[in-house]
Design a protein around this motif. Structure first.
Motif, PDB file in Angstrom:
ATOM      1  N   MET A  23      17.547  50.460 -10.294  1.00  0.00           N
ATOM      2  CA  MET A  23      17.241  49.417  -9.311  1.00  0.00           C
ATOM      3  C   MET A  23      16.448  48.276  -9.950  1.00  0.00           C
ATOM      4  O   MET A  23      16.403  47.185  -9.417  1.00  0.00           O
ATOM      5  CB  MET A  23      16.442  50.013  -8.161  1.00  0.00           C
ATOM      6  N   HIS A  24      15.808  48.579 -11.094  1.00  0.00           N
ATOM      7  CA  HIS A  24      15.094  47.518 -11.800  1.00  0.00           C
ATOM      8  C   HIS A  24      16.095  46.751 -12.653  1.00  0.00           C
ATOM      9  O   HIS A  24      16.736  47.339 -13.518  1.00  0.00           O
ATOM     10  CB  HIS A  24      14.019  48.099 -12.703  1.00  0.00           C
ATOM     11  N   VAL A  25      16.202  45.455 -12.424  1.00  0.00           N
ATOM     12  CA  VAL A  25      17.186  44.656 -13.147  1.00  0.00           C
ATOM     13  C   VAL A  25      16.666  44.332 -14.545  1.00  0.00           C
ATOM     14  O   VAL A  25      15.528  43.886 -14.706  1.00  0.00           O
ATOM     15  CB  VAL A  25      17.476  43.333 -12.405  1.00  0.00           C
ATOM     16  N   SER A  26      17.517  44.571 -15.554  1.00  0.00           N
ATOM     17  CA  SER A  26      17.145  44.228 -16.927  1.00  0.00           C
ATOM     18  C   SER A  26      17.343  42.734 -17.166  1.00  0.00           C
ATOM     19  O   SER A  26      17.998  42.051 -16.378  1.00  0.00           O
ATOM     20  CB  SER A  26      18.001  45.022 -17.905  1.00  0.00           C
ATOM     21  N   ASP A  27      16.808  42.268 -18.285  1.00  0.00           N
ATOM     22  CA  ASP A  27      16.984  40.850 -18.646  1.00  0.00           C
ATOM     23  C   ASP A  27      18.417  40.587 -19.083  1.00  0.00           C
ATOM     24  O   ASP A  27      19.123  41.493 -19.542  1.00  0.00           O
ATOM     25  CB  ASP A  27      16.030  40.484 -19.784  1.00  0.00           C
ATOM     26  N   GLY A  28      18.835  39.345 -18.952  1.00  0.00           N
ATOM     27  CA  GLY A  28      20.153  38.949 -19.422  1.00  0.00           C
ATOM     28  C   GLY A  28      21.263  39.185 -18.421  1.00  0.00           C
ATOM     29  O   GLY A  28      22.427  38.965 -18.736  1.00  0.00           O
ATOM     30  N   ILE A  29      20.920  39.654 -17.250  1.00  0.00           N
ATOM     31  CA  ILE A  29      21.948  39.936 -16.243  1.00  0.00           C
ATOM     32  C   ILE A  29      22.005  38.809 -15.216  1.00  0.00           C
ATOM     33  O   ILE A  29      23.081  38.311 -14.886  1.00  0.00           O
ATOM     34  CB  ILE A  29      21.663  41.291 -15.555  1.00  0.00           C
ATOM     35  N   LEU A  30      20.849  38.394 -14.742  1.00  0.00           N
ATOM     36  CA  LEU A  30      20.817  37.343 -13.719  1.00  0.00           C
ATOM     37  C   LEU A  30      20.631  35.982 -14.384  1.00  0.00           C
ATOM     38  O   LEU A  30      20.031  35.886 -15.456  1.00  0.00           O
ATOM     39  CB  LEU A  30      19.664  37.613 -12.743  1.00  0.00           C
ATOM     40  N   PRO A  31      21.135  34.913 -13.741  1.00  0.00           N
ATOM     41  CA  PRO A  31      20.942  33.575 -14.305  1.00  0.00           C
ATOM     42  C   PRO A  31      19.457  33.194 -14.362  1.00  0.00           C
ATOM     43  O   PRO A  31      18.649  33.699 -13.560  1.00  0.00           O
ATOM     44  CB  PRO A  31      21.677  32.656 -13.335  1.00  0.00           C
ATOM     45  N   VAL A  32      19.125  32.333 -15.291  1.00  0.00           N
ATOM     46  CA  VAL A  32      17.719  31.932 -15.474  1.00  0.00           C
ATOM     47  C   VAL A  32      17.159  31.312 -14.193  1.00  0.00           C
ATOM     48  O   VAL A  32      16.009  31.570 -13.815  1.00  0.00           O
ATOM     49  CB  VAL A  32      17.611  30.929 -16.648  1.00  0.00           C
ATOM     50  N   GLU A  33      17.986  30.512 -13.510  1.00  0.00           N
ATOM     51  CA  GLU A  33      17.515  29.868 -12.275  1.00  0.00           C
ATOM     52  C   GLU A  33      17.064  30.917 -11.253  1.00  0.00           C
ATOM     53  O   GLU A  33      16.058  30.751 -10.561  1.00  0.00           O
ATOM     54  CB  GLU A  33      18.625  29.006 -11.646  1.00  0.00           C
ATOM     55  N   MET A  34      17.826  31.995 -11.178  1.00  0.00           N
ATOM     56  CA  MET A  34      17.484  33.052 -10.224  1.00  0.00           C
ATOM     57  C   MET A  34      16.189  33.754 -10.640  1.00  0.00           C
ATOM     58  O   MET A  34      15.354  34.092  -9.791  1.00  0.00           O
ATOM     59  CB  MET A  34      18.631  34.061 -10.145  1.00  0.00           C
ATOM     60  N   SER A  35      16.004  33.937 -11.940  1.00  0.00           N
ATOM     61  CA  SER A  35      14.776  34.571 -12.424  1.00  0.00           C
ATOM     62  C   SER A  35      13.560  33.705 -12.114  1.00  0.00           C
ATOM     63  O   SER A  35      12.519  34.207 -11.681  1.00  0.00           O
ATOM     64  CB  SER A  35      14.863  34.806 -13.936  1.00  0.00           C
TER      65      SER A  35
END
Lengths: 212, 165
Positions: free
Chosen positions: A1-13
């Motif tokens: 459930m914890h999202v790793s880096d590199g999966i979501l777009p930077v804007e979303m982060s």
């Protein structure tokens, strides 16, 4: 459930960080001294619970206790979950540093919705607790599903959502048991959740009141 | 206030029990191990080093070319034991990405020498305490949480306005 880096777009982060920090600041205002030990204990409980891995149908899932935290702490669940996720990120590499804000938003949302369910939903306290426990872990999964859809990531997330329905049911039952125990042993912790009929004199006897 | 020590003792017992339980159970961060068995490189993926990460997606990138490009060299999935084998065509830093498509992702750089001594630049993405055992990290986290709560409590109690002020 914890999202790793590199999966979501930077804007979303970045949006996740803005939302998470903003929510943590807003929900930490006017903090009372008496609330701090309870927050510390529940943070420790959440930290420990989320490290318990449950292999279900070949998928690695874990508990969260966000529903219980939301029920007992209300909006203070946000800073507590924020602190716990920071430690999980750096000590256990659960989720990425860039995704920390999004992870906080997802999981704190579960805590806040659980708090709202406990406070405003009709029905007996046990039922509200069970539903809050379920929603506390399942809402973050649904948010994750939406974020993955936006990011165009993941094929197994639907399997994860199905598996977490089982985890949600388990956590709902566990939350109901904890609340039932607290209602008997320390009802003052549930004061804000009890309805006038439930908290009427005689409805909540002190432990061993019948002996006296 | 007399109930507070009793409450703290009860909570401490529950957390201690959970601590013991957790020390026996694995957590779920994706970990990797690289071995060079010439002419192959073997990648092993697991959750917390105990549960095999079976059938997760793998992408291998060849060492960057002179113009800095590192195109995908091979894609595939781990086997049931969480292993993936590829055949590098040249020495250098081969970047391998692993993704279980459920939000867990890891990246490792296999330093291929061609002499069976591939070193893995497998530093955890967030750095820090990953080299410690689960129990040790758990204890560290709990210490930080209780310590922070204690400090905050002490600071707030000291600066609390007296009643009626």
């Amino acid at each position: 459930m914890h999202v790793s880096d590199g999966i979501l777009p930077v804007e979303m982060s970045i949006a996740g960080y803005v939302l998470a920090i903003g929510a943590a600041v807003l929900t930490s205002r006017k903090l009372e001294t008496e609330e701090v030990p309870r927050m510390g204990l529940l943070a420790a409980a959440t930290f420990v619970a989320s490290l318990v891995n449950v292999p279900v149908a070949g998928v690695s899932v874990h508990f969260g206790l966000f529903g219980l935290v939301g029920l007992l702490l209300g909006m203070r669940a946000v800073p507590v979950i924020f602190a716990v996720l920071i430690l999980q990120t750096f000590l256990f590499q659960h989720g990425g540093f860039l995704s920390l804000g999004v992870n906080v938003v997802n999981m704190a949302s579960g805590g806040l919705v659980a708090a709202a369910i406990g406070r405003y939903l009709p029905g007996p306290l046990g039922l509200r607790a069970a539903f809050a426990g379920f929603a506390g872990i399942y809402l973050p999964v649904l948010l994750l599903l939406g974020e993955f859809q936006i990011a165009g990531y993941g094929r197994s997330i639907l399997l994860l959502a199905a598996v977490y329905a089982i985890v949600g049911a388990l956590e709902g039952a566990f939350t109901m048991m904890i609340v039932a125990f607290l209602r008997r042993a320390k009802p003052v912790l549930l004061h804000h959740l009890l309805r006038p009929r439930e908290s009427a004199p005689g409805a909540l006897p002190e432990p061993h009141a019948e002996v006296r | 206030m007399t109930a507070l020590p009793h409450r703290i003792a009860g909570a401490a017992r529950a957390i201690l029990a959970a601590f013991v339980l957790t020390a026996l159970l694995p957590a779920h961060d994706l970990q990797t191990r690289v071995e060079e068995k010439p002419p192959f490189v073997v990648i092993s993926a697991s959750y917390e080093g105990t549960e095999a990460a079976s059938f997760i997606a793998v992408t291998v990138h060849a060492p960057p070319s002179a113009d800095g490009k590192a195109d995908a060299f091979q894609t595939g999935r781990t086997d049931v034991e969480g292993k993936f084998v590829f055949l590098p065509t040249a020495p250098g830093d081969w970047r391998v990405q692993l993704d279980d498509e459920m939000g867990h992702r890891a990246e490792v750089v296999a330093k291929v020498t061609g002499q069976g001594a591939a070193a893995a630049d497998a530093a955890p993405p967030n750095g820090g305490a990953a080299g410690r055992g689960t129990g040790e990290r758990l204890l560290l986290g709990l210490s930080i949480l209780f310590g922070a709560a204690g400090l905050l409590y002490g600071w707030m109690a000291r600066h609390r306005k007296p009643a009626g002020a």
